[in-house]
Design an enzyme around this catalytic site. Structure first.
Site, short mmCIF file in Angstrom:
data_model
loop_
_atom_site.label_atom_id
_atom_site.label_comp_id
_atom_site.label_asym_id
_atom_site.label_seq_id
_atom_site.Cartn_x
_atom_site.Cartn_y
_atom_site.Cartn_z
N HIS A 267 0.75 -1.20 -0.11
CA HIS A 267 0.16 0.06 0.09
C HIS A 267 0.94 1.37 -0.01
CE1 HIS A 267 -3.95 -2.09 1.55
NE2 HIS A 267 -3.34 -2.68 0.53
N GLU B 295 0.76 4.07 1.74
CA GLU B 295 1.35 4.44 3.00
C GLU B 295 2.55 3.84 3.54
OE1 GLU B 295 -1.87 3.67 1.91
OE2 GLU B 295 -3.52 4.41 3.37
N CYS C 39 -6.10 1.64 5.29
CA CYS C 39 -6.65 0.48 5.92
C CYS C 39 -6.22 0.32 7.10
CB CYS C 39 -6.38 -0.61 4.78
SG CYS C 39 -4.59 -1.16 5.01
N CYS D 203 -2.43 -0.19 7.36
CA CYS D 203 -1.50 0.74 7.16
C CYS D 203 -1.75 1.66 8.45
CB CYS D 203 -1.66 1.47 6.08
SG CYS D 203 -1.30 0.78 4.53
N1 LIG Z 1 -5.26 3.27 2.13
C1 LIG Z 1 -5.05 2.22 0.69
C2 LIG Z 1 -5.92 1.49 0.50
C3 LIG Z 1 -5.78 0.72 -0.63
N2 LIG Z 1 -4.41 0.79 -1.17
C4 LIG Z 1 -4.35 0.24 -2.39
C5 LIG Z 1 -4.19 -1.44 -2.50
C6 LIG Z 1 -4.91 -1.71 -3.84
O1 LIG Z 1 -3.73 -1.69 -4.69
C7 LIG Z 1 -5.83 -0.79 -3.83
C8 LIG Z 1 -7.21 -1.09 -3.54
O2 LIG Z 1 -7.91 -1.96 -4.42
P1 LIG Z 1 -9.45 -1.86 -4.85
O3 LIG Z 1 -9.90 -3.00 -3.90
O4 LIG Z 1 -9.82 -0.60 -4.56
O5 LIG Z 1 -9.37 -2.40 -6.04
O6 LIG Z 1 -5.03 0.17 -3.27
C9 LIG Z 1 -3.67 1.55 -0.71
O7 LIG Z 1 -2.42 1.65 -1.27
N3 LIG Z 1 -4.02 2.56 0.48
ZN LIG Z 2 -3.02 -0.06 3.62
#
Ligand SMILES: Nc1ccn([C@H]2C[C@H](O)[C@@H](COP(=O)(O)O)O2)c(=O)n1
Ligand SMILES: [Zn+2]
Length: 170
Positions: free
Chosen positions: A88, A90, A114, A117
Protein backbone atom coordinates in the site's frame (compact mmCIF):
# COMPACT_ATOMS: atom_id res chain seq x y z
CA UNK A 1 -0.27 45.07 -13.90
CA UNK A 2 -1.24 48.21 -12.00
CA UNK A 3 0.51 51.62 -12.10
CA UNK A 4 0.46 54.62 -9.77
CA UNK A 5 -0.29 58.15 -11.16
CA UNK A 6 3.47 58.61 -11.83
CA UNK A 7 3.46 55.52 -14.00
CA UNK A 8 5.40 53.42 -11.51
CA UNK A 9 4.36 49.78 -11.32
CA UNK A 10 2.41 48.84 -8.17
CA UNK A 11 3.48 45.41 -7.05
CA UNK A 12 0.61 43.22 -5.88
CA UNK A 13 1.20 40.30 -3.51
CA UNK A 14 0.40 37.03 -5.24
CA UNK A 15 -2.64 35.26 -3.78
CA UNK A 16 -3.08 32.35 -6.19
CA UNK A 17 -0.42 30.07 -4.68
CA UNK A 18 -1.00 26.57 -3.29
CA UNK A 19 -1.72 26.14 0.41
CA UNK A 20 0.41 23.57 2.25
CA UNK A 21 -2.50 21.13 2.18
CA UNK A 22 -2.99 21.60 -1.57
CA UNK A 23 0.73 21.25 -2.18
CA UNK A 24 1.16 18.02 -0.21
CA UNK A 25 -2.07 16.44 -1.45
CA UNK A 26 -0.96 17.43 -4.96
CA UNK A 27 2.29 15.50 -4.39
CA UNK A 28 0.26 12.51 -3.13
CA UNK A 29 -1.99 12.69 -6.20
CA UNK A 30 0.98 12.89 -8.54
CA UNK A 31 2.61 9.92 -6.81
CA UNK A 32 -0.61 7.92 -7.22
CA UNK A 33 -0.26 8.33 -10.98
CA UNK A 34 2.73 5.96 -10.84
CA UNK A 35 0.58 3.04 -9.66
CA UNK A 36 -0.15 0.24 -12.14
CA UNK A 37 -3.36 -0.69 -10.32
CA UNK A 38 -6.07 -0.32 -12.93
CA UNK A 39 -8.85 0.04 -10.32
CA UNK A 40 -7.46 2.16 -7.50
CA UNK A 41 -4.34 4.31 -7.64
CA UNK A 42 -3.26 5.59 -4.21
CA UNK A 43 -0.52 8.07 -3.32
CA UNK A 44 0.92 9.14 0.03
CA UNK A 45 3.18 11.98 1.10
CA UNK A 46 4.80 12.16 4.56
CA UNK A 47 5.51 15.62 5.95
CA UNK A 48 7.21 16.83 9.13
CA UNK A 49 6.17 19.66 11.45
CA UNK A 50 8.33 22.09 9.48
CA UNK A 51 6.41 21.34 6.29
CA UNK A 52 9.30 19.40 4.78
CA UNK A 53 8.47 16.37 2.65
CA UNK A 54 10.03 13.27 4.17
CA UNK A 55 8.88 10.57 1.79
CA UNK A 56 6.36 9.58 -0.86
CA UNK A 57 4.84 6.30 -1.98
CA UNK A 58 2.15 4.69 -4.11
CA UNK A 59 0.52 1.27 -4.24
CA UNK A 60 2.61 -1.22 -6.14
CA UNK A 61 4.07 -4.69 -6.13
CA UNK A 62 7.08 -5.41 -3.90
CA UNK A 63 10.54 -4.85 -5.34
CA UNK A 64 11.52 -7.81 -7.50
CA UNK A 65 7.89 -8.84 -8.08
CA UNK A 66 7.45 -7.51 -11.57
CA UNK A 67 4.17 -5.68 -12.21
CA UNK A 68 3.61 -7.66 -15.40
CA UNK A 69 4.06 -11.02 -13.65
CA UNK A 70 1.69 -10.25 -10.77
CA UNK A 71 -2.11 -10.47 -10.69
CA UNK A 72 -4.08 -7.22 -10.56
CA UNK A 73 -7.50 -8.91 -10.33
CA UNK A 74 -9.90 -7.96 -7.56
CA UNK A 75 -11.88 -11.19 -7.54
CA UNK A 76 -11.25 -14.89 -7.95
CA UNK A 77 -8.88 -17.29 -6.21
CA UNK A 78 -7.27 -15.24 -3.43
CA UNK A 79 -3.77 -16.16 -4.60
CA UNK A 80 -4.68 -14.90 -8.06
CA UNK A 81 -5.82 -11.47 -6.86
CA UNK A 82 -3.65 -8.46 -6.04
CA UNK A 83 -4.57 -8.32 -2.37
CA UNK A 84 -1.96 -10.72 -0.98
CA UNK A 85 0.83 -8.96 -2.85
CA UNK A 86 0.33 -5.26 -3.36
CA UNK A 87 2.18 -2.93 -1.03
CA UNK A 88 0.00 0.00 0.00
CA UNK A 89 0.95 3.61 -0.68
CA UNK A 90 1.25 4.55 3.00
CA UNK A 91 3.41 1.54 3.84
CA UNK A 92 5.66 2.22 0.84
CA UNK A 93 6.03 5.84 1.93
CA UNK A 94 6.95 4.74 5.47
CA UNK A 95 9.42 2.15 4.20
CA UNK A 96 10.87 4.54 1.61
CA UNK A 97 11.84 6.98 4.37
CA UNK A 98 15.49 6.55 5.13
CA UNK A 99 15.91 9.37 7.60
CA UNK A 100 15.14 7.95 11.03
CA UNK A 101 12.10 8.80 13.10
CA UNK A 102 8.69 9.71 11.70
CA UNK A 103 7.51 10.81 15.15
CA UNK A 104 5.03 13.68 14.91
CA UNK A 105 4.82 13.58 11.11
CA UNK A 106 1.61 13.76 9.15
CA UNK A 107 0.55 11.73 6.14
CA UNK A 108 -1.35 13.04 3.14
CA UNK A 109 -3.02 10.12 1.42
CA UNK A 110 -5.50 9.96 -1.44
CA UNK A 111 -7.52 7.12 0.17
CA UNK A 112 -8.27 6.55 3.85
CA UNK A 113 -5.72 4.10 5.32
CA UNK A 114 -6.66 0.45 5.74
CA UNK A 115 -6.25 -1.22 9.14
CA UNK A 116 -2.78 -2.56 8.30
CA UNK A 117 -1.49 0.85 7.23
CA UNK A 118 -3.21 2.41 10.25
CA UNK A 119 -1.13 0.17 12.49
CA UNK A 120 2.05 1.15 10.66
CA UNK A 121 1.13 4.85 10.89
CA UNK A 122 0.49 4.59 14.63
CA UNK A 123 3.59 2.53 15.34
CA UNK A 124 5.84 4.90 13.42
CA UNK A 125 4.63 7.77 15.63
CA UNK A 126 2.77 9.82 13.05
CA UNK A 127 0.12 12.10 14.50
CA UNK A 128 -2.18 13.19 11.67
CA UNK A 129 -3.79 11.71 8.57
CA UNK A 130 -5.16 13.98 5.84
CA UNK A 131 -7.12 11.96 3.31
CA UNK A 132 -8.95 12.70 0.10
CA UNK A 133 -11.33 9.79 -0.50
CA UNK A 134 -13.01 7.46 1.97
CA UNK A 135 -14.72 5.13 -0.47
CA UNK A 136 -14.42 2.10 1.81
CA UNK A 137 -15.77 3.93 4.88
CA UNK A 138 -18.35 1.21 5.57
CA UNK A 139 -15.86 -1.66 5.38
CA UNK A 140 -14.72 -3.21 8.66
CA UNK A 141 -11.07 -2.45 7.86
CA UNK A 142 -11.79 1.30 7.75
CA UNK A 143 -13.94 1.15 10.88
CA UNK A 144 -11.01 -0.63 12.58
CA UNK A 145 -8.58 2.02 11.31
CA UNK A 146 -10.67 4.82 12.79
CA UNK A 147 -11.10 2.93 16.05
CA UNK A 148 -7.31 2.55 16.37
CA UNK A 149 -6.60 6.16 15.35
CA UNK A 150 -9.10 7.40 17.96
CA UNK A 151 -7.56 5.26 20.70
CA UNK A 152 -3.99 6.17 19.73
CA UNK A 153 -4.68 9.90 19.44
CA UNK A 154 -3.96 10.10 15.71
CA UNK A 155 -6.08 12.89 14.22
CA UNK A 156 -7.66 12.48 10.80
CA UNK A 157 -9.43 14.96 8.58
CA UNK A 158 -10.74 15.10 5.06
CA UNK A 159 -8.89 17.30 2.60
CA UNK A 160 -11.35 19.85 1.24
CA UNK A 161 -10.13 21.01 -2.18
CA UNK A 162 -10.84 24.58 -3.22
CA UNK A 163 -10.87 23.51 -6.88
CA UNK A 164 -11.38 20.13 -8.45
CA UNK A 165 -8.29 20.52 -10.60
CA UNK A 166 -4.61 20.97 -9.93
CA UNK A 167 -2.90 22.11 -13.11
CA UNK A 168 0.60 21.13 -14.10
CA UNK A 169 2.26 23.32 -16.73
CA UNK A 170 5.20 21.44 -18.24
N1 LIG B 1 -5.26 3.22 1.99
C1 LIG B 1 -5.02 2.39 0.95
C2 LIG B 1 -6.01 1.55 0.51
C3 LIG B 1 -5.75 0.74 -0.57
N2 LIG B 1 -4.55 0.79 -1.17
C4 LIG B 1 -4.31 0.02 -2.39
C5 LIG B 1 -4.35 -1.43 -2.38
C6 LIG B 1 -4.85 -1.78 -3.75
O1 LIG B 1 -3.80 -1.67 -4.72
C7 LIG B 1 -5.85 -0.70 -4.01
C8 LIG B 1 -7.25 -1.05 -3.56
O2 LIG B 1 -7.81 -1.86 -4.52
P1 LIG B 1 -9.39 -1.95 -4.77
O3 LIG B 1 -9.92 -2.93 -3.77
O4 LIG B 1 -9.99 -0.57 -4.60
O5 LIG B 1 -9.48 -2.42 -6.18
O6 LIG B 1 -5.37 0.40 -3.27
C9 LIG B 1 -3.57 1.65 -0.72
O7 LIG B 1 -2.47 1.74 -1.29
N3 LIG B 1 -3.82 2.41 0.36
ZN1 LIG C 1 -3.19 -0.04 3.63
Amino acid sequence: MFFDPEGKEIRMKRTDYLSWDQYFMGVALLSAQRSKDDHTQVGACLVNDQNKILSVGYNGMPTGCHDDDMPWEREGEPLDTKYFYVCHAELNAILNYGGGSLYGARVYVTLFPCNECAKAIIQSGMKEVIYMQDKYADDDMTVASKRMFDMAGVKYRKFEPKDQTIELHL
